[in-house]
Design an enzyme around this catalytic site. Structure first.
Site, PDB file in Angstrom:
ATOM      1  CG  MET A   1       8.621  -5.579  -0.754  1.00  0.00           C
ATOM      2  SD  MET A   1       8.056  -6.473   0.747  1.00  0.00           S
ATOM      3  CE  MET A   1       7.889  -5.118   1.897  1.00  0.00           C
TER       4      MET A   1
ATOM      5  CD  GLU B   1       3.480  -4.828   4.582  1.00  0.00           C
ATOM      6  OE1 GLU B   1       2.788  -4.869   3.550  1.00  0.00           O
ATOM      7  OE2 GLU B   1       4.714  -5.014   4.580  1.00  0.00           O
TER       8      GLU B   1
ATOM      9  N   GLY C   1     -30.885  -6.963  -1.077  1.00  0.00           N
ATOM     10  CA  GLY C   1     -30.503  -6.337  -2.342  1.00  0.00           C
ATOM     11  C   GLY C   1     -29.790  -5.013  -2.165  1.00  0.00           C
TER      12      GLY C   1
END
Length: 381
Positions: free
Chosen positions: A126, A244, A342
């Site tokens: 698309m 979808e 971290g």
């Protein structure tokens, strides 16, 4: 909160999917990410295991059960395992409805057996470089010649399964003067002259899911490869996009649940200032908020799944599920990275991979801004 939308058959299917992912996918996924795509062998293995085309009639090699809950189970387990390279939901949730509802008997006999076995990998084209979510702005065009065949020209981008696809449903403008009634769906197959794959796109995340640019230069598409009626393509897209978007919502909630699960374990194991970080009130509050939001999203998405199975899910409710769940996934993953400190930024930790894989959910299937526009128009119509 106990889920009540699945029965024993769905639970057995979930066990099958988990076993498949553990054996056929998890050991190889890191290499596939380096390669930029999964192997064709895993598609064939999925077909042999019955994971592809569960709603395709048995006469064409499918499971013969028209029940989206099986699709949901597969999507949830792929998201939970972090195996984002698998394009199975695109095949089952997005492409299958077009082939099942629109294909002629001849087309079904030609395409569906390979679709279900994994020998035919599919895609739908698309999006174009200049259109994004504006489907009515599509410029790819096809002109019918005297033989009845269509001559296709144009380009598409961000196409999932683009490199590996053997069959691509292409949205093309076939009548420039007909507005929304000027689009048709043409099926382009591997090997057609003028059909070329561009570069494999280098994405932030989802590294093992091949995403590509496609180009079509005077591709001769036989009249026998038109899907549905000429001029009805845009209507077909609108009819199928709800599933979808629900699929994206299903995967988003499952991804958020997985991120929270990883973080809960980390909060129990990681120590700071002499005690597990889960013992700190701020951590408990963060976890409590995420768990609550995920539970609420899960209840709504499960209701959408039930309504979709019953044929009652509205376009607006599918849009609500898609934008809310994908935005929730972004929030949850970001907060989970923060709680990891971290280490949350290190790709050897699942949460870091979830961070880069999750961002696109709010973009594809129609951006979340488009989802809100759909909902708003429904409210004011």
């Amino acid at each position: 909160m106990q889920r009540d939308i699945f029965d024993a058959e769905h639970d057995a299917f979930r066990d099958l999917v988990r076993s498949f992912l553990a054996k056929e996918v998890a050991p190889f996924h890191e290499q596939w990410e380096a390669d930029g795509q999964v192997s064709r062998e895993v598609w064939k293995a999925a077909g042999a295991a019955g994971l592809l085309g569960t709603d395709v009639p048995e006469e064409f090699g499918g499971g013969g059960v028209d029940d989206f809950r099986y699709n949901a189970v597969l999507t949830e387990e792929i998201a939970a395992a972090g195996t984002s390279g698998l394009g199975f939901p695109l095949q089952n949730d997005v492409v299958a409805p077009y082939l099942l509802r629109l294909a002629t008997e001849e087309q079904k006999k030609r395409w569906l057996p390979g679709f279900c076995s994994g020998d035919i990998i599919t895609a739908i084209a698309m999006t174009e470089p200049g259109t994004g979510s504006d489907l009515q702005g599509i410029q790819t065009s096809a002109v019918q010649d005297s033989s009845g065949d269509w001559i296709l020209n144009g380009s598409k981008t961000f196409i999932t399964n683009g490199i590996m696809a053997d069959l691509v449903i292409v949205v093309a403008r076939t009548d420039a003067a007909a507005g929304s009634h000027g689009f048709s769906l043409l099926v382009v197959e591997r090997g057609m002259a003028g059909f070329e794959r561009g570069r494999r796109l280098n994405k932030v995340g989802m590294k093992a899911q091949d995403t590509a640019e496609l180009s079509f230069t005077d591709v001769r598409v036989p009249a026998a490869n038109v899907l549905g009626e000429v001029g009805q393509g845009f209507i077909y897209l609108m009819q199928n996009l709800a599933q979808e978007r629900l699929s994206i919502a299903v995967g988003s909630v499952a991804g958020a649940e997985a991120a929270l699960r990883h973080t809960l374990q980390y909060a129990k194991d990681r120590k700071a200032f002499g005690r597990p970080i889960g013992n700190f009130q701020n951590t408990r509050f963060e976890l409590a908020e995420m768990d609550t939001e995920i539970t609420i999203a899960r209840v709504f998405v499960d209701r959408c799944i039930r309504e979709h199975v019953e044929g009652e899910l509205s376009i607006a409710d599918a849009a609500k599920a898609k934008w809310w769940a994908s935005d929730l996934l972004k929030r949850v993953v970001d907060r989970c990275v923060q709680l990891h400190g971290g280490y949350g930024y290190m790709l050897e930790y699942p949460i870091a991979k979830a961070f880069v894989d999750s961002r696109v959910q709010a973009i594809f299937g129609g951006t979340n801004e488009i989802m809100k526009e759909i909902i708003g128009r429904t409210l004011l119509s």
